[in-house]
Scaffold this motif. Structure first.
Motif, PDB file in Angstrom:
ATOM      1  N   SER A  74     -11.351  -4.319  48.856  1.00  0.00           N
ATOM      2  CA  SER A  74     -12.251  -3.986  49.945  1.00  0.00           C
ATOM      3  C   SER A  74     -12.544  -2.503  50.038  1.00  0.00           C
ATOM      4  CB  SER A  74     -11.642  -4.461  51.274  1.00  0.00           C
ATOM      5  OG  SER A  74     -10.442  -3.779  51.518  1.00  0.00           O
ATOM      6  N   LEU A  75     -12.098  -1.731  49.056  1.00  0.00           N
ATOM      7  CA  LEU A  75     -12.267  -0.292  49.117  1.00  0.00           C
ATOM      8  C   LEU A  75     -13.562   0.130  48.451  1.00  0.00           C
ATOM      9  CD1 LEU A  75      -8.650   0.694  48.104  1.00  0.00           C
ATOM     10  CD2 LEU A  75      -9.601   0.511  50.394  1.00  0.00           C
ATOM     11  N   VAL A  76     -14.164   1.183  48.996  1.00  0.00           N
ATOM     12  CA  VAL A  76     -15.363   1.752  48.407  1.00  0.00           C
ATOM     13  C   VAL A  76     -14.939   2.860  47.447  1.00  0.00           C
ATOM     14  CG1 VAL A  76     -17.521   2.948  48.863  1.00  0.00           C
ATOM     15  CG2 VAL A  76     -16.692   1.225  50.471  1.00  0.00           C
ATOM     16  N   SER A  77     -15.250   2.703  46.150  1.00  0.00           N
ATOM     17  CA  SER A  77     -14.804   3.663  45.155  1.00  0.00           C
ATOM     18  C   SER A  77     -15.676   4.893  45.158  1.00  0.00           C
ATOM     19  CB  SER A  77     -14.826   3.018  43.771  1.00  0.00           C
ATOM     20  OG  SER A  77     -14.536   3.989  42.794  1.00  0.00           O
ATOM     21  N   ALA A  78     -15.048   6.063  45.021  1.00  0.00           N
ATOM     22  CA  ALA A  78     -15.775   7.319  44.888  1.00  0.00           C
ATOM     23  C   ALA A  78     -16.034   7.623  43.430  1.00  0.00           C
ATOM     24  CB  ALA A  78     -14.972   8.460  45.524  1.00  0.00           C
ATOM     25  N   ARG A  79     -15.753   6.648  42.545  1.00  0.00           N
ATOM     26  CA  ARG A  79     -15.957   6.797  41.110  1.00  0.00           C
ATOM     27  C   ARG A  79     -15.192   7.983  40.551  1.00  0.00           C
ATOM     28  NH1 ARG A  79     -16.573   2.433  39.089  1.00  0.00           N
ATOM     29  NH2 ARG A  79     -17.160   3.532  37.154  1.00  0.00           N
ATOM     30  N   LEU A  80     -13.935   8.055  40.902  1.00  0.00           N
ATOM     31  CA  LEU A  80     -13.076   9.059  40.277  1.00  0.00           C
ATOM     32  C   LEU A  80     -13.050   8.806  38.781  1.00  0.00           C
ATOM     33  CD1 LEU A  80     -10.084   8.965  42.792  1.00  0.00           C
ATOM     34  CD2 LEU A  80     -11.789  10.775  42.577  1.00  0.00           C
ATOM     35  N   PRO A  81     -13.060   9.854  37.968  1.00  0.00           N
ATOM     36  CA  PRO A  81     -13.118   9.655  36.518  1.00  0.00           C
ATOM     37  C   PRO A  81     -11.788   9.147  35.959  1.00  0.00           C
ATOM     38  CG  PRO A  81     -12.864  11.978  37.029  1.00  0.00           C
ATOM     39  CD  PRO A  81     -13.070  11.280  38.336  1.00  0.00           C
ATOM     40  N   ASP A  82     -11.837   8.488  34.822  1.00  0.00           N
ATOM     41  CA  ASP A  82     -10.620   8.092  34.137  1.00  0.00           C
ATOM     42  C   ASP A  82      -9.780   9.332  33.830  1.00  0.00           C
ATOM     43  OD1 ASP A  82     -11.438   5.500  34.211  1.00  0.00           O
ATOM     44  OD2 ASP A  82     -11.976   5.353  32.084  1.00  0.00           O
ATOM     45  N   GLY A  83      -8.466   9.193  34.022  1.00  0.00           N
ATOM     46  CA  GLY A  83      -7.560  10.314  33.794  1.00  0.00           C
ATOM     47  C   GLY A  83      -7.274  11.129  35.037  1.00  0.00           C
ATOM     48  N   PHE A  84      -8.013  10.897  36.129  1.00  0.00           N
ATOM     49  CA  PHE A  84      -7.745  11.613  37.383  1.00  0.00           C
ATOM     50  C   PHE A  84      -6.383  11.175  37.915  1.00  0.00           C
ATOM     51  CE2 PHE A  84      -8.134  12.914  41.756  1.00  0.00           C
ATOM     52  CZ  PHE A  84      -8.985  14.011  41.723  1.00  0.00           C
ATOM     53  N   VAL A  85      -5.544  12.136  38.304  1.00  0.00           N
ATOM     54  CA  VAL A  85      -4.161  11.843  38.695  1.00  0.00           C
ATOM     55  C   VAL A  85      -3.934  12.260  40.146  1.00  0.00           C
ATOM     56  CG1 VAL A  85      -1.723  12.209  38.164  1.00  0.00           C
ATOM     57  CG2 VAL A  85      -3.424  12.284  36.329  1.00  0.00           C
ATOM     58  N   VAL A  86      -3.356  11.353  40.932  1.00  0.00           N
ATOM     59  CA  VAL A  86      -2.957  11.670  42.302  1.00  0.00           C
ATOM     60  C   VAL A  86      -1.488  11.327  42.476  1.00  0.00           C
ATOM     61  CG1 VAL A  86      -5.291  11.212  43.165  1.00  0.00           C
ATOM     62  CG2 VAL A  86      -3.544   9.420  43.310  1.00  0.00           C
ATOM     63  N   ARG A  87      -0.868  11.959  43.451  1.00  0.00           N
ATOM     64  CA  ARG A  87       0.546  11.716  43.723  1.00  0.00           C
ATOM     65  C   ARG A  87       0.745  11.516  45.214  1.00  0.00           C
ATOM     66  NH1 ARG A  87       3.032  16.192  41.438  1.00  0.00           N
ATOM     67  NH2 ARG A  87       3.182  15.050  39.470  1.00  0.00           N
ATOM     68  N   LEU A  88       1.530  10.524  45.589  1.00  0.00           N
ATOM     69  CA  LEU A  88       1.862  10.313  46.995  1.00  0.00           C
ATOM     70  C   LEU A  88       2.502  11.575  47.542  1.00  0.00           C
ATOM     71  CD1 LEU A  88       3.413   6.722  46.837  1.00  0.00           C
ATOM     72  CD2 LEU A  88       1.055   7.350  47.401  1.00  0.00           C
ATOM     73  N   ASN A  89       2.048  12.016  48.719  1.00  0.00           N
ATOM     74  CA  ASN A  89       2.623  13.242  49.265  1.00  0.00           C
ATOM     75  C   ASN A  89       3.949  12.950  49.969  1.00  0.00           C
ATOM     76  OD1 ASN A  89       1.988  12.427  51.999  1.00  0.00           O
ATOM     77  ND2 ASN A  89      -0.115  13.093  51.633  1.00  0.00           N
ATOM     78  N   ARG A  90       4.616  14.017  50.381  1.00  0.00           N
ATOM     79  CA  ARG A  90       5.983  13.860  50.897  1.00  0.00           C
ATOM     80  C   ARG A  90       6.022  13.137  52.240  1.00  0.00           C
ATOM     81  NH1 ARG A  90       7.858  17.725  54.599  1.00  0.00           N
ATOM     82  NH2 ARG A  90       6.356  19.369  55.157  1.00  0.00           N
TER      83      ARG A  90
END
Length: 476
Positions: free
Chosen positions: A10-26
């Motif tokens: 159900s999420l609307v994608s912002a079309r982040l590119p392949d290889g984009f990395v995110v990390r859960l914050n503290r």
């Protein structure tokens, strides 16, 4: 109250590119063996579908397909995760142009341009200096293009004049009393791998002083411009609600006409909030830092703090739903009221309010294995947040009313003493200033008094209390 949501599909994608990395914050907790995430602003409980769960490796998500892309976008949008900037591709500095508004200050301008070292194109916008020749000479010596203005239009108007001449995809706005190294700009440019990002700001630290005093030591630890060491999304009603125009890197095609030139203060906040309203992302990146020359005399320092406060009403006119000095859920406001009453029944009433809140959160957290254990934790965090916001009302935003209350009420005096001691201890332990506790406490109160005076002056002059009213609306 926390927000509950379901991740996956159900999420609307912002079309982040392949290889984009995110990390859960503290601040984001992983519970139920990775099936549920709790965090964000406002706090939400997100149940993960199997595809989303498999996309999380440790606390990191790398975009590789539609499921990981949707998850990463959701986590960025809710403030539960941040980009891993070192994993993002580098951007050539030649794709950015620095715009530096200046009025006189040739010494500071020379220092700034020397630090940039010609690493990127520079436009120096002379905002009708009283003595134009020194500014022109500094710009010429460093190979910067000079844009002279025929009248003083203020920092916002000067930035817009420079923005109109930028031909690169990115623009770097830098105030003249700042020192910036190219590495900081390179770090911020990496964030634009996110196509939904409009603007990013660095951490603003104090410039080392040859003759530090108690004011500069306080500012080094507790400057209004220093937003801390945690990477964060920037939007109203979040831990980081604004960023300063001291230094900003932005996508040119996202800015439109730029800053509101009619604003001499608060124009940076207004721009951030307009971008967020348009559905764009703004980020704060402390891995990139710049150094600002803080004011070091009492008169100049207090004047600047009060000046910041006068931006409250203009922002209230433009963003009436986002300017509240504090944002409290009804139960948090009720908790403050019963504690302020300082009666024998105050503590039992506060505990009863907390208990009811625990039950309400627990009933809503149906997808969590131990909903009431989580509810206790969230209620505790909420209570701490409500009390600290109460401190801010007493000592900063409403201090004129507090001062009057102290004249007629022992309970108000007791509350002020308790709030002052608690606030000083918390901030002193958090910031670890190079200043003794007594002078830190005095500087903290002067800081609050000057800013609050500016807010009240803007409200009285406009005959509107909007910038002083807390937001007690219930948000689901």
């Amino acid at each position: 109250m926390p927000h509950a949501g379901v991740v996956g599909g159900s999420l609307v994608s912002a079309r982040l590119p392949d290889g984009f990395v995110v990390r859960l914050n503290r601040h984001t907790r992983v519970v139920d063996d990775g099936a549920v995430l709790v965090g964000g602003s406002p706090t939400r409980i997100s149940r993960l579908k199997p595809l989303a769960r498999r996309a999380i490796q440790g606390r990191t998500i790398t975009v590789t397909d539609a499921a990981s892309r949707a998850l990463a976008d959701h986590l960025l949008a809710t403030g539960m995760a941040d980009p891993v900037v070192d994993e993002l591709p580098a951007v050539d500095l030649a794709l950015a142009t620095a715009v530096i508004p200046v009025r006189d200050r040739p010494r500071q301008l020379d220092r700034l341009l020397a630090g940039l070292g010609g690493a990127l194109p520079v436009l120096v916008v002379d905002d009708d200096s009283l003595d134009r020749a020194p500014v022109a000479a500094v710009a010429r010596r460093h190979g910067a293009e000079l844009v002279p203005l025929g009248e003083n239009v203020g920092p916002a108007g000067a930035r817009n004049a420079g923005l109109a001449r930028v031909t690169t995809p990115y623009v770097v706005f830098i105030d003249s009393d700042v020192v910036v190294e190219p590495a900081a700009i390179e770090t911020m440019l990496r964030h634009f791998a996110d196509p939904g990002l409009a603007m990013v700001a660095p951490r603003v630290l104090g410039l080392e002083s040859d003759r530090p005093n108690w004011i500069t030591r306080y500012e080094d630890a507790r400057s209004s411009l220093d937003l801390g060491s945690d990477s964060s999304s920037v939007r109203p009603r979040s831990p980081v609600t604004w960023v300063s125009s001291t230094c900003l890197v932005a996508r040119v095609d996202a800015l439109g006409s730029g800053f509101d030139a009619s604003m001499r203060v608060g124009e940076d906040v207004d721009l951030v909030w307009r971008l967020v309203e348009e559905g764009r992302r703004v980020r704060f990146e402390p891995a990139a830092s710049v150094h600002h020359e803080h004011r070091s005399t009492l008169r100049a320092w207090l004047g600047r703090k009060a000046f910041y406060g006068t931006g409250a009403h203009p922002l209230a006119v433009r963003h009436p739903d986002d300017i509240a000095p504090v944002v409290l859920p009804p139960w948090g406001a009720a908790l403050l009221v019963v504690l302020m009453a300082q009666r024998r029944w105050s503590l039992p009433a506060a505990l009863a309010i907390a208990a009811v809140t625990v039950v309400r959160i627990g009933r809503r957290a149906t997808g969590v294995r131990h909903p009431y254990r989580l509810a206790v934790r969230l209620t505790g965090y909420g209570a701490i947040g409500a009390v600290t916001q109460g401190f801010a009302l007493l000592l900063r935003h409403w201090w004129p009313l507090t001062a009057i209350g102290c004249l007629v009420s022992r309970r108000v005096r007791n509350a002020v003493v308790a709030a002052t001691l608690a606030d000083t201890v918390i901030e002193y332990a958090r910031t670890r200033p190079r200043l003794d506790p007594l002078r830190f406490a005095a500087a903290r109160r002067l800081d609050d008094a000057a800013y609050g005076a500016g807010v009240w002056w803007s409200a009285v002059r406009a005959r509107s209390p909007k910038a002083l009213l807390p937001d007690l609306r219930r948000r689901r």
